[in-house]
Design a protein around this motif. Structure first.
Motif, mmCIF file in Angstrom:
data_model
loop_
_atom_site.group_PDB
_atom_site.id
_atom_site.type_symbol
_atom_site.label_atom_id
_atom_site.label_comp_id
_atom_site.label_asym_id
_atom_site.label_seq_id
_atom_site.Cartn_x
_atom_site.Cartn_y
_atom_site.Cartn_z
ATOM 1 N N VAL A 35 0.819 -1.214 0.000
ATOM 2 C CA VAL A 35 0.000 0.000 0.000
ATOM 3 C C VAL A 35 0.856 1.269 0.000
ATOM 4 N N GLY A 36 2.180 1.128 0.128
ATOM 5 C CA GLY A 36 3.014 2.323 0.003
ATOM 6 C C GLY A 36 3.863 2.684 1.209
ATOM 7 N N LYS A 37 4.149 1.732 2.087
ATOM 8 C CA LYS A 37 4.960 2.062 3.258
ATOM 9 C C LYS A 37 6.401 2.404 2.865
ATOM 10 N N THR A 38 7.017 1.531 2.077
ATOM 11 C CA THR A 38 8.409 1.762 1.701
ATOM 12 C C THR A 38 8.542 3.049 0.883
ATOM 13 N N PHE A 39 7.593 3.232 -0.020
ATOM 14 C CA PHE A 39 7.589 4.438 -0.845
ATOM 15 C C PHE A 39 7.547 5.680 0.046
ATOM 16 N N PHE A 40 6.724 5.632 1.071
ATOM 17 C CA PHE A 40 6.589 6.759 1.985
ATOM 18 C C PHE A 40 7.897 7.015 2.752
ATOM 19 N N LEU A 41 8.523 5.972 3.250
ATOM 20 C CA LEU A 41 9.781 6.150 3.998
ATOM 21 C C LEU A 41 10.803 6.834 3.115
ATOM 22 N N ASP A 42 10.869 6.343 1.886
ATOM 23 C CA ASP A 42 11.872 6.806 0.967
ATOM 24 C C ASP A 42 11.583 8.211 0.413
ATOM 25 N N SER A 43 10.341 8.459 0.008
ATOM 26 C CA SER A 43 10.098 9.732 -0.678
ATOM 27 C C SER A 43 9.539 10.825 0.217
ATOM 28 N N ASP A 44 9.000 10.481 1.360
ATOM 29 C CA ASP A 44 8.452 11.531 2.224
ATOM 30 C C ASP A 44 9.178 11.642 3.558
ATOM 31 N N LEU A 45 9.294 10.504 4.254
ATOM 32 C CA LEU A 45 9.850 10.598 5.605
ATOM 33 C C LEU A 45 11.339 10.967 5.583
ATOM 34 N N ALA A 46 12.112 10.315 4.723
ATOM 35 C CA ALA A 46 13.559 10.602 4.716
ATOM 36 C C ALA A 46 13.847 12.072 4.374
ATOM 37 N N PRO A 47 13.287 12.610 3.287
ATOM 38 C CA PRO A 47 13.594 14.023 2.997
ATOM 39 C C PRO A 47 13.083 14.985 4.062
ATOM 40 N N THR A 48 11.903 14.719 4.609
ATOM 41 C CA THR A 48 11.381 15.622 5.641
ATOM 42 C C THR A 48 12.277 15.572 6.880
ATOM 43 N N ALA A 49 12.723 14.364 7.219
ATOM 44 C CA ALA A 49 13.602 14.218 8.378
ATOM 45 C C ALA A 49 14.915 14.959 8.140
#
Ligand SMILES: Nc1ncnc2c1ncn2[C@@H]1O[C@H](COP(=O)(O)OP(=O)(O)O)[C@@H](O)[C@H]1O
Ligand SMILES: [Mg+2]
Length: 370
Positions: free
Chosen positions: A38-52
């Motif tokens: 459903v998009g967990k890995t995609f989220f870590l990679d494209s949203d969480l990492a850059p925001t962090a």
């Protein structure tokens, strides 16, 4: 060329809200749950990492699914690579980690990166090594570390999982100014089992959150793209929602369905889904998988696809037609095998066939014809 595959939904606000939670409770990780694909890995990679990264953290990603049997080594290895990237900032990743912090957050507010603690050689014992590596990376990057541990439940009740969790727990507690962690998992049962094997209830260890699936915004982007390709056809996001729901909110499969509609010039997502289910390339793959299953497992898989309760009396009666000696305990064992193989997933609410296309196939006439 207009492509459906390029469509991406970004969720920086969701990422910021998770980071705010972490900042508010140092030492305590969050664990995000959602079914596969459903998009967990995609989220870590494209949203969480850059925001962090913008928020002043050094994100480190480790895929624990890829390293079954050695979760702690997987984390340590990811940390070592991140340290290399920072220490030799010739790579893109290293440059990124050293770029200035754009927005000030609560992370690291009180920490002083004075002189680095005296360097000893890294311990080889994995849990001590984790501790040393976390500190070393935080000092090298001069910011706290965000560990992103993807598919953290993979190891279930194995001893390695318990060892990994207690090491992680100790480091998160002891170095709470220097390290934060987000875990993901596709099986809440498995992660609960893993944590209780480590001797603590899950809620004490981490804050459990349901990871939200994509919604209308994603479907609107698909519809927009479809309209660009077929300006005269009428399609709206509400036409797509029932199918998106039925396939368990899996974005890649939804893109495939809309691609199939677009290729046929059709605005009927249900028909497109059925065409995908019947495609030769899928069917031959499933037949190969089904062939390897014991008869009781195969029959049980069909019942689950039909949304029947596996342990109900009439289900067992049905299974007896294929496996004469079917009993409740044999069905339980069969359920475990199917779960372990990843063919089915279970939550507190229900058991289901994981892949919506396979589910479609098992309940379609196509299966009866082969
Ligand atoms: N936010 C998104 N926007 C567009 N497509 C997405 C998004 N998230 C996931 N996808 C698609 O779904 C696929 C599966 O996502 P993934 O992150 O691997 O799922 P999970 O980690 O939950 O199993 C991705 O390869 C991508 O094609
Ligand atoms: Mg994933």
């Amino acid at each position: 060329m207009l492509s459906f595959d390029d469509i991406e939904v970004r969720r920086p606000d969701l990422a910021s809200s998770y980071l705010a939670l972490l900042a508010a409770q140092p030492g305590r990780p969050i664990a995000l749950f959602a079914p596969r694909r459903v998009g967990k890995t995609f989220f870590l990679d494209s949203d969480l990492a850059p925001t962090a990264r913008n928020g002043g953290l050094a994100p480190v990603y480790a895929d624990l699914w890829l390293h079954r049997g050695a979760p702690l080594d997987a984390i340590n290895h990811a940390l070592e690579e991140a340290i290399d990237d920072v220490s030799v900032p010739t790579t893109k990743a290293g440059r990124r980690v050293r770029t200035a912090v754009k927005s000030v957050t609560a992370f690291g507010a009180g920490i002083e990166f004075g002189d680095e603690p005296a360097r000893r050689s890294l311990p080889s014992e994995p849990s001590l090594r984790l501790d040393a590596l976390v500190l070393r990376l935080a000092y090298a990057a001069r910011r706290p570390v965000l560990l992103m541990l993807d598919e953290a439940q993979t190891h279930g009740e194995h001893a390695e999982a318990a060892a990994m969790l207690s090491a992680l727990r100790a480091v998160l507690h002891r170095r709470r100014q220097y390290v934060y962690a987000v875990l993901t998992g596709s099986s809440q049962d498995a992660i609960a089992a893993m944590v209780s094997a480590a001797g603590a209830p899950m809620y004490q260890f981490a804050q459990l959150l349901d990871f939200p699936v994509l919604g209308n915004q994603f479907l609107e982007l698909l519809v927009q793209r479809f309209r660009e390709v077929h300006p005269s056809k009428r399609l709206s996001e509400s036409d797509l929602m029932p199918v998106f729901q039925k396939i368990g909110y899996k974005p890649q499969l939804m893109k495939d369905i809309v691609k199939e509609m677009s290729a046929e010039g059709s605005t009927d997502p249900v028909a497109a889904f059925e065409r995908l289910v019947r495609q030769e390339r899928h069917i031959s793959g499933w037949l190969a998988i089904l062939d390897t299953l014991a008869p009781i497992d195969r029959a049980l898989l069909v019942l689950i696809a039909e949304e029947r309760a596996p342990l109900a009396r009439d289900s067992i009666a049905e299974l007896k037609k294929t496996a004469r000696d079917a009993t409740v305990s044999k069905v339980r064992a069969s359920l475990e095998r199917l779960k372990r193989s990843g063919l089915i997933s279970s939550s507190a609410r229900r058991v289901q066939v994981e892949d919506p296309l396979l589910r479609g196939y098992l309940t379609s006439d196509a299966r009866r014809l082969t």
